[in-house]
Design an enzyme around this catalytic site. Structure first.
Site, PDB file in Angstrom:
ATOM      1  N   CYS A 119       0.831  -1.204   0.000  1.00 30.59           N
ATOM      2  CA  CYS A 119       0.000   0.000   0.000  1.00 30.59           C
ATOM      3  C   CYS A 119       0.870   1.260   0.000  1.00 30.59           C
ATOM      4  CB  CYS A 119      -0.991  -0.014   1.159  1.00 30.59           C
ATOM      5  SG  CYS A 119      -2.392   1.113   0.900  1.00 30.59           S
ATOM      6  N   HIS A 223      -3.764  -4.491   0.658  1.00 30.15           N
ATOM      7  CA  HIS A 223      -3.280  -4.949   1.968  1.00 30.15           C
ATOM      8  C   HIS A 223      -3.439  -6.466   2.073  1.00 30.15           C
ATOM      9  CE1 HIS A 223      -2.210  -1.503   4.542  1.00 30.15           C
ATOM     10  NE2 HIS A 223      -3.014  -0.814   3.755  1.00 30.15           N
ATOM     11  N   GLU A 225      -2.069  -8.536   4.072  1.00 28.42           N
ATOM     12  CA  GLU A 225      -2.106  -9.008   5.463  1.00 28.42           C
ATOM     13  C   GLU A 225      -3.490  -8.897   6.074  1.00 28.42           C
ATOM     14  OE1 GLU A 225      -2.036  -4.675   6.091  1.00 28.42           O
ATOM     15  OE2 GLU A 225      -1.167  -6.042   4.604  1.00 28.42           O
TER      16      GLU A 225
END
Length: 258
Positions: A119, A223, A225
């Protein structure tokens, strides 16, 4: 290198954010990072190390102790970092933080350290080597999804992703089609020399770039994660795999800094 050293898991440095938080009735300046990053790195077999926001002169000695680097998500990059006029739409930009992360990235490049940008991290990669950003992609006429306001919306709102055939990212994913989340309102505009776009949203917004010159530097706009594990775990697994095998590869060629 000794057998004992060879068996040590690779150390993966992860940048973090800085915020003022209230603790016991007082304001406290704190560094913080979503725990999802460290969970993903541990699941891949690496040791996560959270890096505070470093000064430019501190970057090189820190990289000597890392086997890979993740530039994590965070606030908007300051327009001055890429010599742009501030349009007044950036969220919590910090030029000192940007300069420190760019110095850290360039030190990683110089040390042949594998890098994954996420990001904001993807935007830092682009800006550090001479690229530019769209400060508000909606002003550029794209129908890209709006930045979600809550974590639940963030996890639920996905868009399709087209990955370039033959790219490093395509190799990692094992295909060219994906769905990812969308949390950004700024995005890569002009791609830095030495890099190429390797993933796009349906509206054409660039969602990933990578080095064209052989070094391991992959940067994604979403993102991974924050997606439900193990979705997108491949990105972390591959970073740790490379860090285990060749943490300081002398044969790599990297783009020069802008």
């Amino acid at each position: 290198m000794s057998v004992e050293t060879d068996l040590q898991p690779p150390i993966i440095g992860i940048t973090c954010m800085r915020r003022s938080v209230e603790l016991l009735g007082s304001d406290l300046e704190a560094f913080f990072l979503d725990r999802a990053y460290t969970r993903r790195i541990r699941a891949a077999g690496g040791v996560p190390v959270i890096l505070p926001q470093l000064r430019e002169e501190e970057a090189a000695p820190v990289l000597d102790r890392l086997d890979a680097l993740i530039l994590s998500g965070g606030d908007d990059v300051h327009p001055a970092a890429y010599d742009a006029v501030d349009e007044g739409v950036s969220i919590d930009p910090g030029l000192e933080t940007d300069r420190g992360e760019m110095a850290l990235l360039r030190a990683a490049v110089g040390a042949h350290t594998p890098v994954l940008g996420i990001c904001r991290g993807a935007q830092i990669v682009n800006v550090a080597f001479g690229g530019t950003l769209s400060q508000e992609i909606l002003q550029d006429g794209t129908p890209h999804p709006l930045r979600p306001e809550t974590l639940h919306e963030l996890l639920a709102r996905l868009h399709d992703l087209e990955v370039a055939q033959g790219s490093e990212l395509g190799r990692i994913y094992g295909g060219t089609q994906r769905q990812v989340n969308s949390t950004h309102h700024q995005a890569i505009r002009d791609i830095a020399d030495g890099f190429r776009a390797v993933a796009w949203a349906p509206d054409g917004v660039i969602e990933a770039i990578e080095s064209k010159s052989g070094g391991y530097l992959v940067a994604v706009q979403w993102h991974p994660e924050k997606l439900p594990a193990p979705q997108d775990q491949e990105l972390f697994d591959d970073l740790v795999r490379v860090a285990k095998g060749t943490p300081k590869r002398e044969t790599q060629k990297w783009p020069t800094s802008a």
